[in-house]
Design an enzyme around this catalytic site. Structure first.
Site: not given
Ligand code: PEP
Length: 250
Positions: A9, A11, A95, A97, A167, A173, A213
């Site tokens: 992703n 973003k 997601h 976000e 998630e 992040g 992460s």
């Molecule tokens: C995500 O945005 O789906 C995600 C898992 O981000 P990160 O790997 O940066 O934590």
């Protein structure tokens, strides 16, 4: 046997020119990977360039969101058919976000899920609890609400084609990763919810990714858990080397 899936992703990062460069770096690194769906999810503006760049490779294309209507006066939105005709096979929905900054709810995720499946896209539905929800001991309630809300009215035949991404919001992040045990526990719980909504046969077919992460150092142990079928990767998908190592951790 569920085919693992690792999705990047990107973003709101990566211009079209940068997308082509990243794909060119990534292609030789994962050319020998077989038996894993490797999906890149650029911003809308880089979809076409990424689509061209991945031609004749084992990379697949996905989008980060879509709207549920087919067309009309919805400024700023794109439809499932627009994504399909831009070369997408996958679309991320719900997601955290989008839930946090753009008013996404379980109801809007459900409408998008219906529209995506109707159009023939493979949806990646994101679910996950926030830190305060985990601390309050209501992780399972939040996951139950996210899953049952998103899958309202979705048939058993349709559900087998959906990917779920667990998630935990506190891990996205932040550099904090769920332990393999914490992640496996929630993945098994999601499969239990699907078993209740459909049956165990259908639930066993649904691919459930972990996201939050993921790094080359922790990917393999996470992906080694029985109910973890790959990952949704944010930050580490922006560098070809680290993303390739994660893909190879499956
Ligand atoms: C995500 O945005 O789906 C995600 C898992 O981000 P990160 O790997 O940066 O934590």
């Amino acid at each position: 046997m569920r085919k693992p899936i690792v999705a990047g992703n990107w973003k709101m990062n990566i211009t079209s020119a940068e997308a082509v460069q990243l794909v060119e770096e990534l292609k030789p690194l994962v050319a020998d990977v077989d038996g894993v769906d490797i999906v890149l999810c650029p911003p809308f503006s880089s979809l076409e360039a990424t689509c061209k760049a991945i031609r004749d490779s084992n990379l697949l294309l996905g989008a980060q969101d879509m709207f549920w209507e087919e067309s009309g006066a919805y400024t700023g939105e794109v439809s499932a058919r627009m994504l399909l005709t831009s070369g997408c096979r996958y679309v991320i929905l719900g997601h955290s976000e989008r839930r946090a900054y753009f008013g996404e709810t379980n109801q809007t995720v459900n409408k998008k899920l219906n529209a995506a499946l109707g159009a023939g896209l493979v949806p990646i539905v994101c679910v996950g609890e926030r830190q305060q929800e985990r601390e309050a001991g209501i992780t399972q309630k939040i996951i139950q609400d996210h899953v049952t809300g998103a899958f309202e009215g979705i048939s058993a035949e349709q559900v087998s084609g959906v990917v779920i991404a667990y998630e935990p919001v506190w891990a996205i992040g932040t550099g904090l990763t769920a332990t393999p045990g914490q992640a496996q526990e929630v993945h098994a719980f999601i499969r239990q919810i699907l078993t209740g909504l459909y049956n165990s046969n259908w639930a066993q077919q649904v691919r459930i990714q972990y996201g939050g992460s993921i790094k080359p150092e922790n990917a393999a142990v996470l992906f080694g858990q029985p109910d973890i079928d790959g990952g949704l990767v944010g930050g580490a998908s922006l560098a070809a080397g680290s993303f390739a190592k994660i893909v190879k951790g499956v």
